[in-house]
Enzyme design. Structure first.
Site, PDB file in Angstrom:
ATOM      1  N   GLY A  33      -7.806 -16.849  -7.274  1.00 26.84           N
ATOM      2  CA  GLY A  33      -6.873 -17.200  -8.975  1.00 26.84           C
ATOM      3  C   GLY A  33      -6.749 -15.992  -9.981  1.00 26.84           C
ATOM      4  O   GLY A  33      -7.655 -14.986  -9.616  1.00 26.84           O
ATOM      5  N   LEU A  35      -5.128 -14.460 -11.748  1.00 30.42           N
ATOM      6  CA  LEU A  35      -3.717 -13.519 -10.891  1.00 30.42           C
ATOM      7  C   LEU A  35      -3.412 -12.831 -12.362  1.00 30.42           C
ATOM      8  O   LEU A  35      -3.132 -12.654 -12.859  1.00 30.42           O
ATOM      9  CB  LEU A  35      -2.293 -14.775 -10.753  1.00 30.42           C
ATOM     10  N   HIS A  39      -0.827 -10.259  -7.100  1.00 34.48           N
ATOM     11  CA  HIS A  39      -0.518 -11.344  -6.712  1.00 34.48           C
ATOM     12  C   HIS A  39       0.499 -11.700  -6.755  1.00 34.48           C
ATOM     13  O   HIS A  39       1.614 -12.732  -5.888  1.00 34.48           O
ATOM     14  CB  HIS A  39      -1.445 -12.139  -7.089  1.00 34.48           C
ATOM     15  N   GLN A  63     -18.176 -16.356   0.477  1.00 30.37           N
ATOM     16  CA  GLN A  63     -18.166 -14.943   0.489  1.00 30.37           C
ATOM     17  C   GLN A  63     -19.360 -14.720  -0.772  1.00 30.37           C
ATOM     18  O   GLN A  63     -18.690 -13.183  -1.380  1.00 30.37           O
ATOM     19  CB  GLN A  63     -16.802 -15.412   0.428  1.00 30.37           C
ATOM     20  N   LYS A 151      -4.932  -4.286  -0.258  1.00 30.72           N
ATOM     21  CA  LYS A 151      -6.490  -4.050  -0.926  1.00 30.72           C
ATOM     22  C   LYS A 151      -7.435  -3.466  -0.342  1.00 30.72           C
ATOM     23  O   LYS A 151      -8.395  -2.384  -0.041  1.00 30.72           O
ATOM     24  CB  LYS A 151      -6.210  -3.863  -2.455  1.00 30.72           C
ATOM     25  N   ASP A 152      -7.490  -4.758  -0.199  1.00 29.45           N
ATOM     26  CA  ASP A 152      -9.066  -4.919   1.065  1.00 29.45           C
ATOM     27  C   ASP A 152      -8.752  -5.284   3.136  1.00 29.45           C
ATOM     28  O   ASP A 152      -8.110  -5.720   3.382  1.00 29.45           O
ATOM     29  CB  ASP A 152      -9.462  -6.571   0.597  1.00 29.45           C
ATOM     30  N   SER A 187      -7.091  -5.712  -9.786  1.00 33.34           N
ATOM     31  CA  SER A 187      -7.576  -6.466  -9.596  1.00 33.34           C
ATOM     32  C   SER A 187      -8.456  -7.649 -10.132  1.00 33.34           C
ATOM     33  O   SER A 187      -8.308  -7.484 -11.331  1.00 33.34           O
ATOM     34  CB  SER A 187      -8.989  -5.698  -8.183  1.00 33.34           C
ATOM     35  N   ARG A 189     -10.902  -8.394 -10.913  1.00 33.04           N
ATOM     36  CA  ARG A 189     -12.583  -7.788 -11.985  1.00 33.04           C
ATOM     37  C   ARG A 189     -12.190  -7.088 -12.609  1.00 33.04           C
ATOM     38  O   ARG A 189     -13.270  -6.356 -13.489  1.00 33.04           O
ATOM     39  CB  ARG A 189     -13.593  -7.519 -10.184  1.00 33.04           C
TER      40      ARG A 189
END
Length: 289
Positions: A33, A35, A39, A63, A151-152, A187, A189
């Site tokens: 979420g 977003l 995304h 996680q 990205k990850d 991100s 974050r």
């Protein structure tokens, strides 16, 4: 047409059965979420590959290594739904924690090898949580393809490996990292960063792209990585978890740039831990392409 919210496994499966009756192909975009354009770019790619697109929104508690980080993770379902309607996603699958992990749940999916080192070394159990929830979502939805951002990059490898090892019939499609104008990887974050932190954060991609160019010029890997860490520290990052060169195909560590690789990094600021990676191919390889 507005995006439909589904919250239970049974309703999700009923919806998929209806789609299958129409011979439709199905794509899933797993998210937590909050977003953003990164995304939404995955959703657009999904729509170009499949007849029906499901976006999952689930802030997965297994996680997170830090309870405070879990609590602070942004939850913006209303705006997420509006964005998904705008781009044309068909379903927002947003199960509760009790639906994903019902009482008595006692199974964990562990992916070896590619989950070790990098973020796996600094976030114990993180990839077990990722692998478990992704496996459940794949089985609950039964999509034909799944889309993940690069990205990850380590997470992408974990997901590919679990799908292959567990014989889950789903194609994993990687999508390029979407960046802000100053290069910072998008991100959820990022919205937690203060203005001074946001300025510091932009140094992460700049340092990585600079280091990648040095590697392409055949400078010694250990010297390039040492300089990159120093530059990140000077930029104001609180801690550097790693800057590392890994094979693009299997994440094995590389001492020299002798094959397509990724230069990966994780660095922390008071409000958020940031990860990023850039592709690095040796000059000779570039000529063959």
């Amino acid at each position: 047409m507005a995006t439909t919210i589904i919250r239970t496994v049974e309703e999700m499966r009923q919806t998929v059965r209806r789609w299958r009756c129409k011979d439709g192909s199905i794509a899933v975009v797993p998210t937590m979420g909050a977003l953003h354009e990164g995304h939404l770019s995955l959703v657009r790619v999904a729509l170009s590959h499949a007849d029906w697109v499901v976006v999952t929104v689930f802030v997965n508690p297994t996680q997170f290594n830090n309870a405070e980080d879990l609590i602070a993770y942004p939850r913006t379902e209303e705006s997420d739904l509006a964005k998904l309607t705008t781009v044309g996603a068909h379903v927002l699958y947003a199960p509760s924690v009790d639906v994903v992990y019902p009482k008595g749940f006692a199974t964990t999916v562990h992916v070896g090898n590619v989950s070790h080192g990098l973020c796996g070394a600094h976030r114990p159990g993180h990839f077990d949580g990722v692998a478990t929830v992704v496996t459940k979502l794949f089985l609950q939805i039964g999509a034909d393809i799944a889309l993940f951002g690069e990205k990850d990059f380590q997470q992408l490898h974990v997901v590919r490996r679990l799908a292959r090892d567990l014989d889950i019939p789903i194609q994993i499609i990687p999508c390029a990292t979407i960046r802000e104008p100053d290069g910072l990887a998008m991100s959820s974050r990022n919205r937690r960063l203060s203005t001074p932190e946001r300025q510091i954060a932009s140094h992460l991609p700049a340092v990585l792209f600079h280091a990648a160019e040095q590697l392409r010029q055949s400078l010694p890997t250990h010297e390039v990585i040492a300089e990159a860490k120093r530059r990140l520290e000077e930029a104001g990052f609180d801690g550097i978890d790693y800057v590392d060169l890994r094979s693009e195909t299997d994440l094995s560590p590389l001492d020299t740039l002798d094959r397509p690789a990724r230069l990966l990094a994780a660095a922390s600021l008071p409000s958020a831990r940031l990860i990023d990676n850039v592709r690095v191919a040796p000059p000779a390889w570039k000529q063959r392409i």
